[in-house]
Design a protein around this motif. Sequence first.
Motif, PDB file in Angstrom:
ATOM      1  N   SER A  98       0.827  -1.200   0.000  1.00 30.98           N
ATOM      2  CA  SER A  98       0.000   0.000   0.000  1.00 30.98           C
ATOM      3  C   SER A  98       0.867   1.258   0.000  1.00 30.98           C
ATOM      4  O   SER A  98       0.617   2.205  -0.760  1.00 30.98           O
ATOM      5  N   ASN A 146       1.112   4.206  -2.911  1.00 26.55           N
ATOM      6  CA  ASN A 146       0.880   5.609  -2.541  1.00 26.55           C
ATOM      7  C   ASN A 146       2.080   6.489  -2.878  1.00 26.55           C
ATOM      8  O   ASN A 146       1.911   7.652  -3.267  1.00 26.55           O
ATOM      9  N   LYS A 169       1.947   7.127  -6.618  1.00 26.24           N
ATOM     10  CA  LYS A 169       0.909   8.135  -6.908  1.00 26.24           C
ATOM     11  C   LYS A 169       1.423   9.543  -6.612  1.00 26.24           C
ATOM     12  O   LYS A 169       1.238  10.466  -7.418  1.00 26.24           O
ATOM     13  N   LYS A 170       2.057   9.697  -5.465  1.00 28.44           N
ATOM     14  CA  LYS A 170       2.550  11.012  -5.073  1.00 28.44           C
ATOM     15  C   LYS A 170       3.611  11.509  -6.055  1.00 28.44           C
ATOM     16  O   LYS A 170       3.599  12.680  -6.475  1.00 28.44           O
ATOM     17  N   ASP A 203      -4.046  11.602  -8.028  1.00 30.96           N
ATOM     18  CA  ASP A 203      -4.905  11.756  -6.857  1.00 30.96           C
ATOM     19  C   ASP A 203      -4.885  10.487  -6.009  1.00 30.96           C
ATOM     20  O   ASP A 203      -4.944   9.366  -6.524  1.00 30.96           O
ATOM     21  N   HIS A 204      -4.796  10.692  -4.687  1.00 31.98           N
ATOM     22  CA  HIS A 204      -4.668   9.572  -3.752  1.00 31.98           C
ATOM     23  C   HIS A 204      -5.841   8.600  -3.851  1.00 31.98           C
ATOM     24  O   HIS A 204      -5.681   7.390  -3.603  1.00 31.98           O
ATOM     25  N   GLU A 205      -7.045   9.082  -4.211  1.00 28.67           N
ATOM     26  CA  GLU A 205      -8.245   8.246  -4.215  1.00 28.67           C
ATOM     27  C   GLU A 205      -8.357   7.360  -5.448  1.00 28.67           C
ATOM     28  O   GLU A 205      -9.190   6.456  -5.499  1.00 28.67           O
ATOM     29  N   ILE A 206      -7.533   7.606  -6.451  1.00 31.39           N
ATOM     30  CA  ILE A 206      -7.608   6.817  -7.683  1.00 31.39           C
ATOM     31  C   ILE A 206      -6.945   5.455  -7.474  1.00 31.39           C
ATOM     32  O   ILE A 206      -5.839   5.362  -6.941  1.00 31.39           O
ATOM     33  N   ASP A 207      -7.643   4.398  -7.895  1.00 35.74           N
ATOM     34  CA  ASP A 207      -7.076   3.051  -7.817  1.00 35.74           C
ATOM     35  C   ASP A 207      -6.209   2.791  -9.043  1.00 35.74           C
ATOM     36  O   ASP A 207      -6.694   2.842 -10.185  1.00 35.74           O
ATOM     37  N   SER A 230      -7.304  -2.205 -10.079  1.00 41.13           N
ATOM     38  CA  SER A 230      -8.678  -2.410  -9.594  1.00 41.13           C
ATOM     39  C   SER A 230      -8.762  -3.648  -8.713  1.00 41.13           C
ATOM     40  O   SER A 230      -7.964  -4.591  -8.835  1.00 41.13           O
TER      41      SER A 230
END
Length: 496
Positions: free
Chosen positions: A383, A387, A390-391, A396-400, A403
């Motif tokens: 996880s 993250n 993504k950063k 955006d943090h909420e995007i998977d 899936s």
Amino acid sequence: MKKGFDNAKYLQMQSQHIRERIAQFDNKLYLEFGGKLFDDYHASRVLPGFEPDSKLQMLLQLKEQAEIVIVISAQDIISSKVRGDYGITYDLDVLRLIDAFQGMGLFVGSVCVTMYTAAPEVEAFEHKLNSVGVRTFRHYKIPGYPNDVARIVSDEGYGKNDYIETQRPLVVITAPGPGSGKMATCLSQLYHEHKRGVKAGYAKFETFPIWNLPLKHPVNLAYEAATADLNDVNMIDPFHLEAYGVTTVNYNRDIEIFPVVNAMFELIAGKSPYKSPTDMGVNMAGNCIVDDEACREASRNEIIRRYFKALCDHKTGKNVDSEIFKLELLLNQAGLAVGDRAVEKQAHAAAERTGGAPAAAIELPDGTVVTGKNGPLLGAASSALLNALKKLAGIDHEIDLVSARAIEPIQTLKTNYLGSRNPRLHTDEILIALSSSAAENETAAVALQQLSKLKGCDMHSTVILSSVDTDTIKRLGMYLTCEPAYEQEDRKYHKK
């Protein structure tokens, strides 16, 4: 993450200094090569900017002048001694080193079996090398070594050893690991060369401790941390101080053996070329530090990493009490305390938010810290890894990125067919899933391209990670520390 070491300057300065040392003698220098020639990750961690293969690249600048002799103790062959970092036996590592050296265009002249003992394993090893065209030589145990100097430097001592036939001015003596007999091999060769009228020389090349840094400089303290299992201690070189009035740093074993080595030089050549252990060295690394504070900070972090590793080794049942005690002393000397790093604080904060469940944190190159926690699909390390990507990619943090629908079949494979009790994806598994998603998902592809930016980043986990996660994080070039705790503390005998 700041650069603290000028690698290009180091390659140029180090190779030039070795050329100068060759010229001081009869165009024949035996160079004892300590530490790792390949993959010197300790040096690259404490000297940011030092490339892990710097010593190899330096040798390549001298390859027309150099040949390599690899030494291995017969006792290590017989006992099948294993390298801790690669997990292979010393005799297999000799074969690996030969392939690696020759693959880089370096000339491997021969292999010397030291402390020779007649045994089937030793003879099979020699036969294997000889069958592929690598010459082998034998050096024998000498009664009274290293203190009976008169016997050692005589026809009854070094004189009984095979003379290793070499062709080039620089003879690099290296080995799979410590205790193989590198120095004894060099001195034996000096004895034989002088009997043949060749006034050969000896020098020692080890990166640490760095002789022209202060005794308690964090870079030198980090070396003590790295060798806590050997109980090496950095010391002021008293011989150098007495001879020149200059304070330099060496370590206890070289200082303790110097009077004996010096006496051997005098018997071999009539006069010793050196007045101190520091004189014997050729290391120029200290002259190539361009940002002292960056190296200090990197070394302080390394000491903490070594301490966490020892704590985790203790947790897994290894007898490392003396190492932990030594490392605690080094933490005090460096003014360090566990829990002060941002990456540790954020990992613990994330665990507290989830009621003490496992959590992990990664400090990115700009100082930002991202965290991850255990969930139904991913472990904390996986996880945190997603993250971080993504950063770095500005996603955006909420995007998977992957899936749940793509993850669930992998979980089914793990639990229903491969016998795993843990359905959560490890770091290697989530990276494979991310790679698969990248073929159809542009956002996943952008995230995947950020992986190289994780190299050199610190990561901290509130529990001991699996070997799978540890290996993946290491291959990404990240620096991992773990708290000495299991995810399931009630499992006393088998941890996975």
